[in-house]
Design a protein around this motif. Structure first.
Motif, mmCIF file in Angstrom:
data_model
loop_
_atom_site.group_PDB
_atom_site.id
_atom_site.type_symbol
_atom_site.label_atom_id
_atom_site.label_comp_id
_atom_site.label_asym_id
_atom_site.label_seq_id
_atom_site.Cartn_x
_atom_site.Cartn_y
_atom_site.Cartn_z
ATOM 1 N N ASN A 70 24.015 95.155 27.316
ATOM 2 C CA ASN A 70 23.305 93.940 27.845
ATOM 3 C C ASN A 70 24.140 92.851 27.348
ATOM 4 N N LEU A 71 24.668 92.206 28.255
ATOM 5 C CA LEU A 71 25.666 90.882 27.952
ATOM 6 C C LEU A 71 24.680 89.931 27.465
ATOM 7 N N GLU A 72 23.467 89.805 27.820
ATOM 8 C CA GLU A 72 22.730 88.545 27.392
ATOM 9 C C GLU A 72 22.438 88.743 25.729
ATOM 10 N N MET A 73 22.567 89.999 25.077
ATOM 11 C CA MET A 73 22.372 90.177 23.795
ATOM 12 C C MET A 73 23.648 90.062 23.111
ATOM 13 N N LEU A 74 24.671 89.783 23.675
ATOM 14 C CA LEU A 74 25.983 89.298 22.900
ATOM 15 C C LEU A 74 26.033 87.903 22.840
ATOM 16 N N PRO A 75 26.999 87.420 21.784
ATOM 17 C CA PRO A 75 27.058 85.923 21.623
ATOM 18 C C PRO A 75 27.619 85.345 23.058
ATOM 19 N N PRO A 76 27.427 84.213 23.457
ATOM 20 C CA PRO A 76 27.783 83.506 24.727
ATOM 21 C C PRO A 76 29.237 83.619 24.753
ATOM 22 N N GLU A 77 29.855 83.202 23.690
ATOM 23 C CA GLU A 77 31.208 83.407 23.762
ATOM 24 C C GLU A 77 31.815 84.598 24.255
ATOM 25 N N LEU A 78 31.411 85.772 23.690
ATOM 26 C CA LEU A 78 32.062 87.093 24.165
ATOM 27 C C LEU A 78 31.412 87.385 25.446
ATOM 28 N N SER A 79 30.193 87.155 25.816
ATOM 29 C CA SER A 79 29.888 87.451 26.987
ATOM 30 C C SER A 79 30.624 86.724 28.314
ATOM 31 N N PHE A 80 31.059 85.342 28.114
ATOM 32 C CA PHE A 80 31.868 84.712 29.155
ATOM 33 C C PHE A 80 33.287 85.195 29.109
ATOM 34 N N THR A 81 33.791 85.643 28.094
ATOM 35 C CA THR A 81 35.168 86.221 27.981
ATOM 36 C C THR A 81 35.288 87.469 28.787
ATOM 37 N N ILE A 82 34.042 88.410 28.662
ATOM 38 C CA ILE A 82 34.008 89.471 29.344
ATOM 39 C C ILE A 82 33.990 89.321 31.055
ATOM 40 N N LEU A 83 32.919 88.347 31.285
ATOM 41 C CA LEU A 83 32.986 87.936 32.703
ATOM 42 C C LEU A 83 34.156 87.299 33.126
ATOM 43 N N SER A 84 34.845 86.724 32.342
ATOM 44 C CA SER A 84 36.054 85.920 33.034
ATOM 45 C C SER A 84 36.996 86.937 33.482
ATOM 46 N N TYR A 85 36.950 88.018 33.366
ATOM 47 C CA TYR A 85 38.273 88.968 33.824
ATOM 48 C C TYR A 85 37.634 89.484 35.287
ATOM 49 N N LEU A 86 36.516 89.267 35.710
ATOM 50 C CA LEU A 86 36.079 89.641 36.961
ATOM 51 C C LEU A 86 36.357 88.545 38.160
ATOM 52 N N LEU A 91 31.975 89.079 40.330
ATOM 53 C CA LEU A 91 31.137 88.206 39.666
ATOM 54 C C LEU A 91 29.769 88.122 40.323
ATOM 55 N N CYS A 92 29.874 87.922 41.618
ATOM 56 C CA CYS A 92 28.787 87.849 42.580
ATOM 57 C C CYS A 92 27.656 89.139 42.360
ATOM 58 N N LEU A 93 28.299 90.345 42.225
ATOM 59 C CA LEU A 93 27.669 91.380 41.883
ATOM 60 C C LEU A 93 26.883 91.437 40.279
ATOM 61 N N ALA A 94 27.860 91.000 39.552
ATOM 62 C CA ALA A 94 27.210 90.883 38.102
ATOM 63 C C ALA A 94 26.134 89.748 38.072
ATOM 64 N N SER A 95 26.072 88.830 38.979
ATOM 65 C CA SER A 95 24.959 87.858 38.717
ATOM 66 C C SER A 95 23.769 88.498 39.309
ATOM 67 N N CYS A 96 23.417 89.751 39.837
ATOM 68 C CA CYS A 96 22.286 90.265 40.329
ATOM 69 C C CYS A 96 21.621 90.918 39.032
ATOM 70 N N VAL A 97 22.478 91.053 37.986
ATOM 71 C CA VAL A 97 22.015 91.570 36.559
ATOM 72 C C VAL A 97 21.852 90.604 35.605
ATOM 73 N N TRP A 98 22.864 89.656 35.630
ATOM 74 C CA TRP A 98 22.913 88.861 34.745
ATOM 75 C C TRP A 98 22.991 87.343 35.466
ATOM 76 N N GLU A 105 28.749 77.723 35.342
ATOM 77 C CA GLU A 105 29.866 76.894 36.116
ATOM 78 C C GLU A 105 31.159 76.923 35.703
ATOM 79 N N LEU A 106 31.516 77.185 34.585
ATOM 80 C CA LEU A 106 32.671 77.502 33.783
ATOM 81 C C LEU A 106 33.364 78.517 34.512
ATOM 82 N N LEU A 107 32.880 79.425 34.756
ATOM 83 C CA LEU A 107 33.349 80.609 35.371
ATOM 84 C C LEU A 107 33.761 80.505 36.527
ATOM 85 N N TRP A 108 33.084 79.995 37.330
ATOM 86 C CA TRP A 108 33.452 79.640 38.809
ATOM 87 C C TRP A 108 34.516 78.308 38.881
#
Length: 319
Positions: A70-86, A91-98, A105-108
């Motif tokens: 669950n990325l929401e349980m991780l520190p925000p910096e780590l979660s954004f780093t993981i999602l930045s590789y998508l 990323l649209c599919l990930a938004s269905c979960v998180w 906005e920073l990711l997009w």
């Protein structure tokens, strides 16, 4: 007869209990032997291309018990780093979960600027209801439109406020974008010479060897398939830009824009001669030096020889 059967049964019992013929083995040693036997069998199956069903089922069961991270349980910096590789689709599919994380906005913004490095809207105050996710969709739509019809694509960008109606802004957009179809772009630049002029000035050829600079130039502004007025225009603009970026070198070598123009044409012809399978008798280094110096007498023989070596080793300047 009865004693023989008894000995066989007794030996089997002792082997089952861990007896090796010399004495009893400990149960732990026996378990190790059994484990090694199973492990060796498993390795043999894997080496032979078999599938360890037990291992797969065990792994699957453990994953079902643990579930996804669950990325929401991780520190925000780590979660954004993981999602930045998508990419955008993932990323649209990930938004269905998180939803909150994947719609950040920073990711997009990072996705927009990594694909379209320059847009006029980046340097403006964002309008009401602006989002980089929406901007990404518009940029993707505009790029597809450009690849079908360049004029309509540019008009689309302007209608959405993404680009200003300025040759310099359009040139910066083209220079920093790699998703545009190069054939359509070549047609557009042939019609918009004002945009072409600003696009050429964005190149920096300082301290670059002439053939390498010419390759970089044609990677951004593709050469036409046939010789003609447009190719002559491109080489002329490149020659002036190359001289402007290397004034000290031009004085040292005694080169002018006209001399660079001659060298560029010689390099293109040499590239065709050395790389074309239809040319059987390839031009030699001596012939290239003689022909080039005949057209530009002030150029040193060593410099022209280095030009030939570069084409011979690296390849075509306008491929």
């Amino acid at each position: 007869m009865g004693q023989g059967l008894w000995r066989v049964a007794r030996n089997q019992q002792l082997q089952h209990q861990g007896y090796n013929g010399q004495g009893y083995l400990t149960r732990e040693h026996g378990r190790r032997i059994a484990t090694n036997s199973v492990s060796n069998t498993s390795h043999r199956k894997q080496a032979q291309g078999g599938i360890d069903i037990y291992h797969l089922l065990k792994t699957r069961k453990s994953k079902e018990q643990e579930g996804f991270i669950n990325l929401e349980m991780l520190p925000p910096e780590l979660s954004f780093t993981i999602l930045s590789y998508l990419n955008a689709t993932d990323l649209c599919l990930a938004s269905c979960v998180w939803q909150d994380l994947a719609n950040d906005e920073l990711l997009w913004q990072g996705l927009c600027k990594s694909t379209w490095g320059h847009c006029s809207i980046y340097n403006k105050n964002p309008p009401l209801g602006f989002s980089f996710r929406k901007l990404y969709m518009q940029l993707d739509e505009g790029s597809l439109t450009f690849n079908a019809n360049p004029d309509e694509g540019v008009n689309y960008f302007m209608s959405k406020g993404i680009l200003d109606d300025s040759p310099k802004e359009i040139a910066k957009f083209i220079f920093c974008t790699r998703t545009l179809n190069w054939k359509k772009l070549r047609i557009y630049l042939d019609e918009r010479r004002d945009v072409l002029d600003d696009l050429v000035t964005l190149h920096n050829f300082r301290n670059q060897f002439l053939p390498n600079a010419l390759r970089e130039f044609f990677r951004h502004i593709h050469a036409p398939e046939e010789r003609g007025e447009y190719l002559e225009t491109l080489i002329t603009k490149f020659s002036h830009r190359f001289c402007a970026c290397n004034p000290d070198l031009m004085r040292e070598l005694g080169l002018s824009p006209d001399a660079v123009y001659v060298l560029c044409y010689s390099l293109i012809l040499l590239s065709i001669d050395l790389t074309s399978p239809h040319v059987k008798n390839k031009m030699s280094k001596r012939e290239f030096i003689r022909n080039t110096r005949r057209a530009a007498q002030n150029i040193s023989e060593d410099f022209v020889g280095h030009l030939y070596d570069n084409i011979y080793l690296i390849g075509h300047v306008a491929a």
